[in-house]
Design a protein around this motif. Sequence first.
Motif, PDB file in Angstrom:
ATOM      1  N   ASP A   1       4.035  -1.182  99.914  1.00 34.41           N
ATOM      2  CA  ASP A   1       3.307   0.086 100.067  1.00 34.41           C
ATOM      3  C   ASP A   1       3.552   0.953  98.846  1.00 34.41           C
ATOM      4  OD1 ASP A   1       2.018   0.018 102.695  1.00 34.41           O
ATOM      5  OD2 ASP A   1       4.050  -0.109 103.477  1.00 34.41           O
ATOM      6  N   THR A   2       2.560   1.728  98.472  1.00 31.60           N
ATOM      7  CA  THR A   2       2.669   2.562  97.281  1.00 31.60           C
ATOM      8  C   THR A   2       2.601   4.050  97.623  1.00 31.60           C
ATOM      9  OG1 THR A   2       0.290   2.463  96.851  1.00 31.60           O
ATOM     10  CG2 THR A   2       1.670   0.769  95.813  1.00 31.60           C
ATOM     11  N   ALA A   3       3.208   4.846  96.746  1.00 34.22           N
ATOM     12  CA  ALA A   3       3.244   6.297  96.938  1.00 34.22           C
ATOM     13  C   ALA A   3       3.530   6.943  95.586  1.00 34.22           C
ATOM     14  CB  ALA A   3       4.323   6.670  97.946  1.00 34.22           C
ATOM     15  N   TRP A   4       3.467   8.260  95.562  1.00 37.03           N
ATOM     16  CA  TRP A   4       3.940   9.014  94.404  1.00 37.03           C
ATOM     17  C   TRP A   4       4.861  10.117  94.913  1.00 37.03           C
ATOM     18  CZ3 TRP A   4       2.614  14.259  94.013  1.00 37.03           C
ATOM     19  CH2 TRP A   4       1.545  14.685  94.801  1.00 37.03           C
ATOM     20  N   LYS A   5       5.697  10.602  94.027  1.00 36.32           N
ATOM     21  CA  LYS A   5       6.693  11.599  94.415  1.00 36.32           C
ATOM     22  C   LYS A   5       6.474  12.876  93.623  1.00 36.32           C
ATOM     23  CE  LYS A   5      10.997  10.959  93.113  1.00 36.32           C
ATOM     24  NZ  LYS A   5      12.388  10.437  93.033  1.00 36.32           N
ATOM     25  N   ASP A   6       6.562  14.022  94.308  1.00 36.01           N
ATOM     26  CA  ASP A   6       6.360  15.292  93.617  1.00 36.01           C
ATOM     27  C   ASP A   6       7.693  15.840  93.099  1.00 36.01           C
ATOM     28  OD1 ASP A   6       7.669  16.604  95.715  1.00 36.01           O
ATOM     29  OD2 ASP A   6       5.836  17.323  96.653  1.00 36.01           O
TER      30      ASP A   6
ATOM     31  N   TYR B   1       7.439  12.408  99.184  1.00 37.69           N
ATOM     32  CA  TYR B   1       6.651  11.204  98.922  1.00 37.69           C
ATOM     33  C   TYR B   1       5.269  11.338  99.560  1.00 37.69           C
ATOM     34  CZ  TYR B   1      10.776   8.750  97.158  1.00 37.69           C
ATOM     35  OH  TYR B   1      11.859   8.354  96.408  1.00 37.69           O
ATOM     36  N   TRP B   2       4.263  10.829  98.828  1.00 41.09           N
ATOM     37  CA  TRP B   2       2.871  10.923  99.264  1.00 41.09           C
ATOM     38  C   TRP B   2       2.275   9.522  99.277  1.00 41.09           C
ATOM     39  CZ3 TRP B   2       0.915  15.964 100.137  1.00 41.09           C
ATOM     40  CH2 TRP B   2       1.800  16.985  99.772  1.00 41.09           C
ATOM     41  N   PHE B   3       1.859   9.079 100.449  1.00 42.63           N
ATOM     42  CA  PHE B   3       1.356   7.715 100.617  1.00 42.63           C
ATOM     43  C   PHE B   3       0.047   7.508  99.861  1.00 42.63           C
ATOM     44  CE2 PHE B   3      -0.966   4.393 102.976  1.00 42.63           C
ATOM     45  CZ  PHE B   3      -0.008   3.387 102.996  1.00 42.63           C
ATOM     46  N   VAL B   4      -0.072   6.353  99.209  1.00 42.96           N
ATOM     47  CA  VAL B   4      -1.302   5.997  98.497  1.00 42.96           C
ATOM     48  C   VAL B   4      -1.990   4.828  99.185  1.00 42.96           C
ATOM     49  CG1 VAL B   4      -2.274   5.180  96.319  1.00 42.96           C
ATOM     50  CG2 VAL B   4      -0.446   6.893  96.303  1.00 42.96           C
ATOM     51  N   GLY B   5      -1.264   3.754  99.472  1.00 45.03           N
ATOM     52  CA  GLY B   5      -1.866   2.606 100.146  1.00 45.03           C
ATOM     53  C   GLY B   5      -1.047   1.354  99.913  1.00 45.03           C
ATOM     54  N   ARG B   6      -1.486   0.247 100.509  1.00 46.06           N
ATOM     55  CA  ARG B   6      -0.865  -1.026 100.221  1.00 46.06           C
ATOM     56  C   ARG B   6      -1.110  -1.357  98.752  1.00 46.06           C
ATOM     57  NH1 ARG B   6       2.990  -3.199 102.798  1.00 46.06           N
ATOM     58  NH2 ARG B   6       2.346  -5.291 102.212  1.00 46.06           N
ATOM     59  N   ALA B   7      -0.143  -2.019  98.135  1.00 49.57           N
ATOM     60  CA  ALA B   7      -0.262  -2.348  96.710  1.00 49.57           C
ATOM     61  C   ALA B   7      -1.539  -3.144  96.446  1.00 49.57           C
ATOM     62  CB  ALA B   7       0.967  -3.125  96.251  1.00 49.57           C
TER      63      ALA B   7
ATOM     64  N   GLY C   1      -6.005   5.530  95.569  1.00 51.32           N
ATOM     65  CA  GLY C   1      -5.558   5.036  96.866  1.00 51.32           C
ATOM     66  C   GLY C   1      -6.631   5.216  97.924  1.00 51.32           C
ATOM     67  N   PRO C   2      -6.834   4.214  98.784  1.00 58.95           N
ATOM     68  CA  PRO C   2      -7.869   4.321  99.832  1.00 58.95           C
ATOM     69  C   PRO C   2      -7.696   5.536 100.732  1.00 58.95           C
ATOM     70  CG  PRO C   2      -7.044   2.082  99.688  1.00 58.95           C
ATOM     71  CD  PRO C   2      -6.145   2.913  98.833  1.00 58.95           C
TER      72      PRO C   2
END
Length: 553
Positions: free
Chosen positions: A430-435, A440-446, A458-459
């Motif tokens: 799973d992918t995310a970004w961090k502020d 953490y903010w979810f983006v989607g499956r890799a 991200g979907p």
Amino acid sequence: MAIYERYIKADLTNEKELYENYHIDAPDSFNYGFDVVDEIARETPDKLALLYTNPAGEERRFTFDDVRRQSNRAANYFKSLGIKKGDKVLAILKRNYQYWFINVGLCKLGAVIIPATAQLSAKDISYRCNASGAKMILCCTDEHLLCEVEAALKDSPTVERLAIVGKREGWLDLDEGLAAMSDTFDRPLGEDAFTADDTMLIYFTSGTAGFPKMALHDFYYPLGHIATAKLWHTTREDDLHFTISDTGWAKAGWGKLYGQWLTGCAVFVYDFDRFHAKEILSIMEQYRITTFCAPPTMYRMLTQEPVESYDLSSLRHCCSAGEPLNPEVWSDWKRQTGRSIYEGFGQSETTCCLGTLPHMQIKLGSMGKPMPGYRIELLDEESNPCGEGTCGEICIQLDTGKPRGLFNGYYRDECLTEKVWHDGFYHTGDTAWKDSDGYYWFVGRADDIIKSSGYRIGPFEVESALLEHPAVLEVAVTGEPDLVRGQAVKATIVLKSGYVPGDELKKDLQNHVKRVTAPYKYPRVIEFTDALPKTVSGKIKRAEIRQSYAAQK
């Protein structure tokens, strides 16, 4: 003193100590059945453990002493049938209260429970039996399910016995069998003894991108849910916690059994087949639910009702997990109940490893921060740490040891285990970004990330934007090959009743996304459909949508 305090070496009320010193200390003989359930029963035998009801109005209340005695009967019953340490038992019991006795009983015996959903087909069932080597199947009285199980048997050679909650020709009567057994059962010794590192539980993953995988969990696994229940759900002594989940899913382990009892909280079970928002709200009012957890889809359905007309004053804390929480849903629930929703993240392979806790500021759309006991890093495709604002894979650090609650690998699949568990990390996929604040903010499956014109999209962020449009009931966003951009953003949409597909609506949807999010994320391709492909757990199979496009080409 709640029993979890025997295993946690940190002051959970001290935020600094919570993150610096959180540590679970348990002997290598730890067993949830003997060391938690039976201990609570010894100290407070009349304490409520489980409150069960159903749409027919049946109500059953079980104390911890009831669970102790019934789980002992279950352990004796399975032993009498030849089930022993390490044997696999497939349990398809929906929300029948017998599941709790069976789960704890198999734990005491040292056998391995495999929870499964009643939505499985014969093919799904035979796959699970053959993959795991299941020796026995337990079922609820669902005629369609029973027919599917019987159809699966010809392709399931390891299955030796069938038992049902009720009566059926060719099946053992589970209730009758349990009632005939002694309610005392001693901890196994000698060759029947087990250690906490042995396998207690197998979860089959949801299988969004292929066949479901078998995630192995050891006897320490319940202790990993102390943080899930105490810190995220905020359960307390004498609370009544309600997590909406079939026992076939890992979410039931998160919210209907382990952490709740460790913190002294009673579990509420509503044994329904179909979700009706009015019914759920009425039940929450009637039984004075104190803490509540449900997936975002169910919160969305609940907020379509006049929630403020129900007396939910007993409701103290609300959580959500299973899929990303749309800010619109959060705001609707807050407006109607006055309660915030605290989001969490985890997998069948983990306990709650990211979460928004009560002492934290809520950031709408964020999963929160790493839970105590977990050290998390975002890594890029070259396994380098990502900077703030950069999307990366959510990876759990293992250099100081495996967190309690993290799985031990995939059963009978060393190659896949090595693929996700290497270089000192478990790679979640799973992918995310961090502020800058560490949220953490979810983006989607890799595999689901869309790479378009140099952007990584991200979907979830596009789907969230589209779900705010009044015409959209459901949506799945995927990437479609594009000669110029590499990939184009594609939205496959199920419309609400009363809306008609057409070019005008497509344009309106595209303009809507441009207004509510970054313009480059808008779907250049929109396709309308009657239904989206989903797993039996309700998760969208984006891989199937992509494969469908490839087949058409």
